[in-house]
Design a protein around this motif. Structure first.
Motif, mmCIF file in Angstrom:
data_model
loop_
_atom_site.group_PDB
_atom_site.id
_atom_site.type_symbol
_atom_site.label_atom_id
_atom_site.label_comp_id
_atom_site.label_asym_id
_atom_site.label_seq_id
_atom_site.Cartn_x
_atom_site.Cartn_y
_atom_site.Cartn_z
ATOM 1 N N PHE A 83 -49.126 28.904 15.874
ATOM 2 C CA PHE A 83 -50.415 28.683 16.514
ATOM 3 C C PHE A 83 -50.364 29.334 17.884
ATOM 4 O O PHE A 83 -49.291 29.444 18.487
ATOM 5 C CB PHE A 83 -50.704 27.188 16.719
ATOM 6 C CG PHE A 83 -50.890 26.383 15.466
ATOM 7 C CD1 PHE A 83 -51.578 26.891 14.375
ATOM 8 C CD2 PHE A 83 -50.390 25.097 15.384
ATOM 9 C CE1 PHE A 83 -51.750 26.137 13.231
ATOM 10 C CE2 PHE A 83 -50.562 24.331 14.247
ATOM 11 C CZ PHE A 83 -51.247 24.853 13.164
ATOM 12 N N ASP A 84 -51.531 29.710 18.384
ATOM 13 C CA ASP A 84 -51.616 30.236 19.745
ATOM 14 C C ASP A 84 -52.772 29.549 20.460
ATOM 15 O O ASP A 84 -53.662 28.980 19.820
ATOM 16 C CB ASP A 84 -51.834 31.755 19.721
ATOM 17 C CG ASP A 84 -51.428 32.412 21.041
ATOM 18 O OD1 ASP A 84 -51.005 31.685 21.958
ATOM 19 O OD2 ASP A 84 -51.539 33.644 21.143
ATOM 20 N N GLN A 85 -52.769 29.595 21.773
ATOM 21 C CA GLN A 85 -53.852 29.028 22.558
ATOM 22 C C GLN A 85 -55.151 29.765 22.249
ATOM 23 O O GLN A 85 -55.180 30.982 22.066
ATOM 24 C CB GLN A 85 -53.540 29.171 24.052
ATOM 25 C CG GLN A 85 -52.330 28.387 24.529
ATOM 26 C CD GLN A 85 -52.647 26.933 24.807
ATOM 27 O OE1 GLN A 85 -53.795 26.573 25.021
ATOM 28 N NE2 GLN A 85 -51.628 26.092 24.822
ATOM 29 N N GLY A 86 -56.254 29.000 22.183
ATOM 30 C CA GLY A 86 -57.569 29.609 22.085
ATOM 31 C C GLY A 86 -57.889 30.295 20.779
ATOM 32 O O GLY A 86 -58.713 31.211 20.748
ATOM 33 N N GLU A 87 -57.278 29.874 19.680
ATOM 34 C CA GLU A 87 -57.570 30.482 18.380
ATOM 35 C C GLU A 87 -59.047 30.273 18.009
ATOM 36 O O GLU A 87 -59.688 29.291 18.420
ATOM 37 C CB GLU A 87 -56.717 29.845 17.281
ATOM 38 C CG GLU A 87 -55.219 29.976 17.468
ATOM 39 C CD GLU A 87 -54.670 31.265 16.878
ATOM 40 O OE1 GLU A 87 -55.456 32.197 16.635
ATOM 41 O OE2 GLU A 87 -53.443 31.322 16.666
ATOM 42 N N ILE A 88 -59.587 31.198 17.225
ATOM 43 C CA ILE A 88 -60.905 31.034 16.615
ATOM 44 C C ILE A 88 -60.677 30.609 15.169
ATOM 45 O O ILE A 88 -60.055 31.339 14.399
ATOM 46 C CB ILE A 88 -61.719 32.338 16.688
ATOM 47 C CG1 ILE A 88 -61.931 32.741 18.154
ATOM 48 C CG2 ILE A 88 -63.067 32.170 15.988
ATOM 49 C CD1 ILE A 88 -62.531 34.116 18.318
#
Length: 655
Positions: free
Chosen positions: A238-243
């Motif tokens: 996971f990464d920050q700010g995913e859509i």
């Protein structure tokens, strides 16, 4: 874990997880997002073709307003609240509003029958429900006739209900409006609602699939969910700010973990399609960076691509047939450690412009950096196809009991037959009887009101997953199937039916299959065709049909399926090859109890429903007249007679 030990843990939960911080919970993190990113879009919903946006400040306001309104209606700590319907912002806001009160949302699948919902209400003593629309409200009102304990039903969609609410039914917006007035009149209430929850509170009550009996409640605490999300993020999954697109069932663990847990912890933008039927169309507008789907959905997407290519121009078909087999073979070799040559890289780059990129854009996957699949094994053909397109598709492995986040394939060491390595913070080993067991802060603390089941599943801090498997030398996990499903033929050959079934379902033409053979001389199969894939094949090959039942019994379709099964047989020992099969006249149906809502087989029900067919598979008959009792929408029942053919297969030599 012994029952008395579980009771001790419930009275002193901090002893189980000494590293958890008291105020590290979803409501506090939501408040942080509203404070630090008030104007950033947290959630979008497509409504009548127009995207409606909610910022993090809006999100928090909706949650706290609804919480204040719920409290005014009598909801308190540890109250279980049914949530039922498709993905809607109000249902997410409602679940978190309950959590803010230290109450517990208990989601159900939208197509759950009234009897199944009633069982859930009774098992969990539920007095309050949050429903999407009139269909779900009507279902709950029917149940309330025999379950008067259901005090309040709250609905989101006003169509058919607004201004005509029966007693004990109220609109979400009215409850939220009542709560907003409370917040305006009490300056301290907002802070109180934000800070009541603790890391040790249950954030959601999910449920097992119920393949062998009534579903078991699986309480997941804030700490479990956040540990799982952070473990996955630490490994780069996971990464920050995913859509992200939220379209998977609310009652499935993957949706809560992705659309709520990870979304709040990592500030995702969550996008909700207008309807389930428009999800694939809306996907293109959303263009997510993170996309999660089941193997069946990836397979259906591949079928859609192939159908589209078949119906396109001759030039496009020529381009596709020139570039796709090349990319698939290139990816297969790459996974086997063979680097492409300079010329192959140049040809691959040209294919990205002419074929691969346009296909991804058409699907809505042009921006996806982290595509995943989980839930069951995925077919090699499907897996390689999407990776050949340039999507870094990988498999997750987990269960509801560990927040679905146990392990995943690593892009640098990916192997087709494994599910990858455990996440940081997760320990995995194999028990003496070959079962995969694991431990970590993402593992739940026990089933809801089921101390005996808890004691079987949690032993000395280790979660017994129920999956048979082994670890390779580099630590990657290989899953073989369910330990409980290990059975033996009459000759003593050990096999796991799901292992064989998964390999058969790798074919786009097979939607479901039940392999039979315990205590028998050989294996047989009851096959449910995929009507879309087989129907398209039939049209392409000039095979006329009028219905699912008619198509399933066509001799060319039997020839098609025989080829699929014969291919799988080449990969099995002679004693475990499928020797006979029948195409069923219908799909396995969750309403008939044959599969769960997540389409896991209920073998005891199938054995009972199709006992005459199973008998015919083993007594040498080549056909059977099968009488099936059916229930119409009116509630009336009848008998449907079908002529089913049974096909023999010769033994195959192993490759």
């Amino acid at each position: 874990m012994q029952p008395e030990q579980q009771l001790a843990n419930e009275t002193n939960p901090a002893a189980l997880h000494p590293n958890w911080q008291h105020d590290d919970h979803l409501i506090n993190l939501l408040a942080r997002n509203a404070r630090e990113y008030p104007d950033r879009v947290a959630m979008r919903e497509r409504d009548q073709g127009i995207w409606q946006e909610y910022t993090w400040a809006d999100y928090l306001d909706q949650v706290l307003s609804f919480a204040a309104g719920l409290e005014a209606r009598g909801v308190g700590e540890e109250d279980n609240i049914l949530v039922i319907g498709d993905n809607r912002p109000a249902l997410y806001f409602g679940m978190l509003g309950a959590v803010a009160l230290r109450a517990v949302p208990s989601p159900a699948y939208p197509d759950t029958t009234p009897d199944e919902v009633a069982d859930q209400l009774r098992r969990e003593g539920i007095r309050f429900a949050l429903a999407e629309d009139q269909e779900q409200v009507d279902k709950l009102l029917q149940i309330r006739e025999s379950y008067p304990e259901l005090e309040l039903v709250i609905y989101d969609d006003p169509r058919g209900l607004a201004g005509k609410e029966p007693s004990g039914v109220a609109a979400f917006r009215d409850i939220a409006a009542e709560g907003r007035k409370r917040l305006e009149g009490d300056a301290s209430l907002r802070g109180s609602l934000t800070g009541r929850a603790t890391v040790h509170d249950v954030a959601v009550l999910l449920h097992s699939s119920g393949t062998t009996g009534a579903p078991k409640g699986i309480p997941l605490k804030h700490g479990h969910i956040l540990a799982g999300v952070r473990n996955a993020a630490a490994a780069g999954y996971f990464d920050q700010g995913e859509i992200h697109m939220a379209y998977l069932p609310l009652a499935w663990v993957g949706d809560f973990i992705f659309s709520v847990g990870a979304a709040i912890a990592l500030q995702f933008s969550v996008n909700i399609p207008e309807r389930q039927e428009t999800a694939l169309h809306d996907l293109r507008e959303i263009a997510p960076t993170l996309y999660f789907s089941s193997p069946r959905a990836w397979s259906n997407m591949l079928t859609r691509i192939q159908v589209g290519i078949d119906e396109s121009t001759g030039f496009k078909r020529w381009l596709y047939n020139r570039f796709m087999p090349f990319a698939v073979e290139l990816e297969r070799r790459r996974l086997n450690g063979q680097a492409p040559s300079g010329g192959e890289r140049a040809w691959r780059a040209l294919g990205e412009v002419l074929v691969y990129g346009p296909i991804k854009d058409q699907l809505g996957l042009g921006r996806v950096e982290r595509p995943y699949t989980a839930g069951e094994a995925i077919g090699e053909e499907v897996f390689l196809f999407f990776r050949a397109l340039g999507l870094n598709l990988r498999q997750f492995y987990g269960q509801t009991e560990n927040c679905a986040l146990c392990a995943a394939q690593d892009p640098d060491t990916l192997k087709l037959h494994t599910v990858g390595k455990p996440f940081p913070g997760v320990d995995v080993r194999i028990s003496d009887d070959g079962e995969i067991i694991m431990r970590g802060d993402n593992v739940f603390d026990g089933y809801y009101n089921k101390p005996e089941s808890t004691a079987e599943t949690l032993q000395d801090g280790w979660l017994h997953t129920g999956d048979a498997g082994y670890l390779e030398e580099d630590g990657q996990i290989v899953v073989l199937g369910r330990v409980s499903e290990v059975v033996y033929t009459a000759a003593g050959e050990r096999f796991i039916p799901t292992y064989v079934e998964n390999h058969l379902k790798f074919s786009q033409y097979i939607k479901d299959v039940c392999v039979v053979g315990e205590g028998r001389d050989h294996l047989t199969a009851i096959v449910c065709i995929d009507i879309d894939a087989v129907g398209h094949w039939a049209e392409e090959h000039g095979v006329p049909y009028t219905s699912y039942a008619d198509l399933s019994q066509k001799q060319p379709v039997y020839d098609l399926l025989q080829g699929v099964i014969a291919h799988v047989n080449t990969k099995l020992p002679e004693g475990l090859q499928i020797r006979r099969f029948v195409n069923l006249h219908k799909e396995f149906d969750p309403d008939d109890g044959e599969v769960t809502r997540t389409r896991k087989l209920r073998r005891n029900v199938i054995d009972q429903h199709y006992a005459p067919i199973i008998e015919a598979l083993y007594d040498g008959r080549t056909e059977i007249e099968y009488e099936a009792r059916i229930t119409y929408e009116t509630g009336e029942s009848g008998v449907l007679r079908r002529h089913l053919a049974i096909r023999d297969l010769p033994a195959a030599g192993n490759q």
